[in-house]
Design a protein around this motif. Sequence first.
Motif, PDB file in Angstrom:
ATOM      1  N   ILE A 154      44.224  16.115  24.239  1.00 51.98           N
ATOM      2  CA  ILE A 154      43.613  15.833  23.606  1.00 51.98           C
ATOM      3  C   ILE A 154      42.406  15.958  22.897  1.00 51.98           C
ATOM      4  CG2 ILE A 154      42.938  13.199  22.487  1.00 51.98           C
ATOM      5  CD1 ILE A 154      46.569  13.744  22.823  1.00 51.98           C
ATOM      6  N   GLU A 155      41.071  15.904  23.968  1.00 48.34           N
ATOM      7  CA  GLU A 155      39.667  15.621  23.747  1.00 48.34           C
ATOM      8  C   GLU A 155      39.041  16.951  23.011  1.00 48.34           C
ATOM      9  OE1 GLU A 155      37.330  13.620  24.162  1.00 48.34           O
ATOM     10  OE2 GLU A 155      39.057  12.698  24.283  1.00 48.34           O
ATOM     11  N   LYS A 156      39.993  18.196  23.515  1.00 45.65           N
ATOM     12  CA  LYS A 156      40.040  19.620  22.507  1.00 45.65           C
ATOM     13  C   LYS A 156      40.503  19.667  20.751  1.00 45.65           C
ATOM     14  CE  LYS A 156      40.790  23.290  26.144  1.00 45.65           C
ATOM     15  NZ  LYS A 156      39.639  24.610  26.215  1.00 45.65           N
ATOM     16  N   MET A 157      41.911  18.548  20.870  1.00 44.32           N
ATOM     17  CA  MET A 157      42.579  18.074  19.042  1.00 44.32           C
ATOM     18  C   MET A 157      41.394  17.583  18.530  1.00 44.32           C
ATOM     19  SD  MET A 157      46.613  17.511  20.561  1.00 44.32           S
ATOM     20  CE  MET A 157      46.974  17.728  18.660  1.00 44.32           C
ATOM     21  N   LYS A 158      40.538  16.470  19.616  1.00 39.69           N
ATOM     22  CA  LYS A 158      39.653  15.481  18.596  1.00 39.69           C
ATOM     23  C   LYS A 158      38.583  16.012  17.801  1.00 39.69           C
ATOM     24  CE  LYS A 158      39.041  11.620  20.862  1.00 39.69           C
ATOM     25  NZ  LYS A 158      38.903  11.189  21.572  1.00 39.69           N
ATOM     26  N   LYS A 159      38.219  17.879  18.412  1.00 42.63           N
ATOM     27  CA  LYS A 159      37.717  18.397  18.064  1.00 42.63           C
ATOM     28  C   LYS A 159      37.570  18.968  17.033  1.00 42.63           C
ATOM     29  CE  LYS A 159      35.705  19.229  22.870  1.00 42.63           C
ATOM     30  NZ  LYS A 159      34.902  20.268  22.983  1.00 42.63           N
ATOM     31  N   LEU A 169      43.231  19.507  12.523  1.00 41.47           N
ATOM     32  CA  LEU A 169      44.075  19.139  12.660  1.00 41.47           C
ATOM     33  C   LEU A 169      45.027  18.425  11.943  1.00 41.47           C
ATOM     34  CD1 LEU A 169      44.377  19.957  16.366  1.00 41.47           C
ATOM     35  CD2 LEU A 169      44.812  21.653  15.223  1.00 41.47           C
ATOM     36  N   ASP A 170      46.788  18.939  12.143  1.00 40.61           N
ATOM     37  CA  ASP A 170      47.645  17.858  11.946  1.00 40.61           C
ATOM     38  C   ASP A 170      49.087  17.207  12.855  1.00 40.61           C
ATOM     39  OD1 ASP A 170      47.511  17.376   8.523  1.00 40.61           O
ATOM     40  OD2 ASP A 170      48.200  20.309   8.674  1.00 40.61           O
ATOM     41  N   GLY A 171      48.768  18.485  13.218  1.00 37.32           N
ATOM     42  CA  GLY A 171      49.438  17.806  14.623  1.00 37.32           C
ATOM     43  C   GLY A 171      49.323  18.775  15.078  1.00 37.32           C
ATOM     44  N   ILE A 172      50.946  18.398  16.987  1.00 37.32           N
ATOM     45  CA  ILE A 172      50.306  18.975  18.084  1.00 37.32           C
ATOM     46  C   ILE A 172      52.137  19.793  18.302  1.00 37.32           C
ATOM     47  CG2 ILE A 172      51.903  17.394  19.626  1.00 37.32           C
ATOM     48  CD1 ILE A 172      49.282  18.044  22.254  1.00 37.32           C
ATOM     49  N   MET A 223      52.102  13.888  27.260  1.00 41.74           N
ATOM     50  CA  MET A 223      51.095  14.557  25.813  1.00 41.74           C
ATOM     51  C   MET A 223      51.941  14.229  24.850  1.00 41.74           C
ATOM     52  SD  MET A 223      49.323  17.533  25.752  1.00 41.74           S
ATOM     53  CE  MET A 223      48.460  16.284  24.046  1.00 41.74           C
ATOM     54  N   ALA A 224      52.692  14.144  24.033  1.00 45.64           N
ATOM     55  CA  ALA A 224      53.722  13.648  23.276  1.00 45.64           C
ATOM     56  C   ALA A 224      53.518  12.259  23.090  1.00 45.64           C
ATOM     57  CB  ALA A 224      55.045  13.823  22.784  1.00 45.64           C
ATOM     58  N   GLN A 248      49.938   8.456  19.472  1.00 39.08           N
ATOM     59  CA  GLN A 248      49.323   7.315  19.125  1.00 39.08           C
ATOM     60  C   GLN A 248      47.585   7.559  18.647  1.00 39.08           C
ATOM     61  OE1 GLN A 248      48.532   6.636  24.068  1.00 39.08           O
ATOM     62  NE2 GLN A 248      50.217   4.787  23.610  1.00 39.08           N
ATOM     63  N   LYS A 249      47.484   8.722  19.217  1.00 42.70           N
ATOM     64  CA  LYS A 249      46.283   9.710  17.545  1.00 42.70           C
ATOM     65  C   LYS A 249      46.375   9.524  16.350  1.00 42.70           C
ATOM     66  CE  LYS A 249      42.684   9.098  20.879  1.00 42.70           C
ATOM     67  NZ  LYS A 249      42.322   8.104  21.588  1.00 42.70           N
ATOM     68  N   GLY A 250      48.185  10.166  15.823  1.00 39.68           N
ATOM     69  CA  GLY A 250      48.472   9.628  14.867  1.00 39.68           C
ATOM     70  C   GLY A 250      48.642  11.493  13.907  1.00 39.68           C
TER      71      GLY A 250
END
Length: 168
Positions: free
Chosen positions: A57-62, A66-69, A86-87, A92-94
Amino acid sequence: MDDVIRIAGIVEESFVDGPGIRFVVFAQGCKHSCEGCHNPHTHDFNGGMLVSTDDMIEKMKKNPLLDGITLSGGEPFEQAKGFGMMALKAKQKGYHVMTYSGYLFEDIIDRSKKDQDWKRLLLNTDVLVDGKFEEDKKDLLLKFRGSKNQRLIDVGESIDSGSLVILD
Ligand code: SF4
């Protein structure tokens, strides 16, 4: 542990593994043995590496773009506890969540009735791509999937309506 997953790797920015720009996590470990599998290195349940879902999640927030995982594999449902978290954290982060599985949606629904981890992963998935890769049904023109038997399923709509809602 709930917050650790065994992965084969990640792609931090993908345009081909679901709608929009996506962070892709490849689960390590799969027993489906699909003939013609493109990711045989992901089959060994002892391979890959352990990472924490919070680190993902921390990597994604950078990356604000990004639209999704996308949870791919390997087989994310073999690690339903960790990948379910993970999902959940991604939702929760949208983020939009897309999950690939060699299992069929109907079988995942059945298992989810008695397995809270499978249920968490399923219910925090927006779109499920289900079913094994079948080489004789391979089609390079298909969107987001390798063979014609695989379905893009709107999980929420399917559960709410009680009948399968297939996208695309
Ligand atoms: S489910 Fe995916 S990773 Fe597993 S054998 Fe089939 S194609 Fe390969």
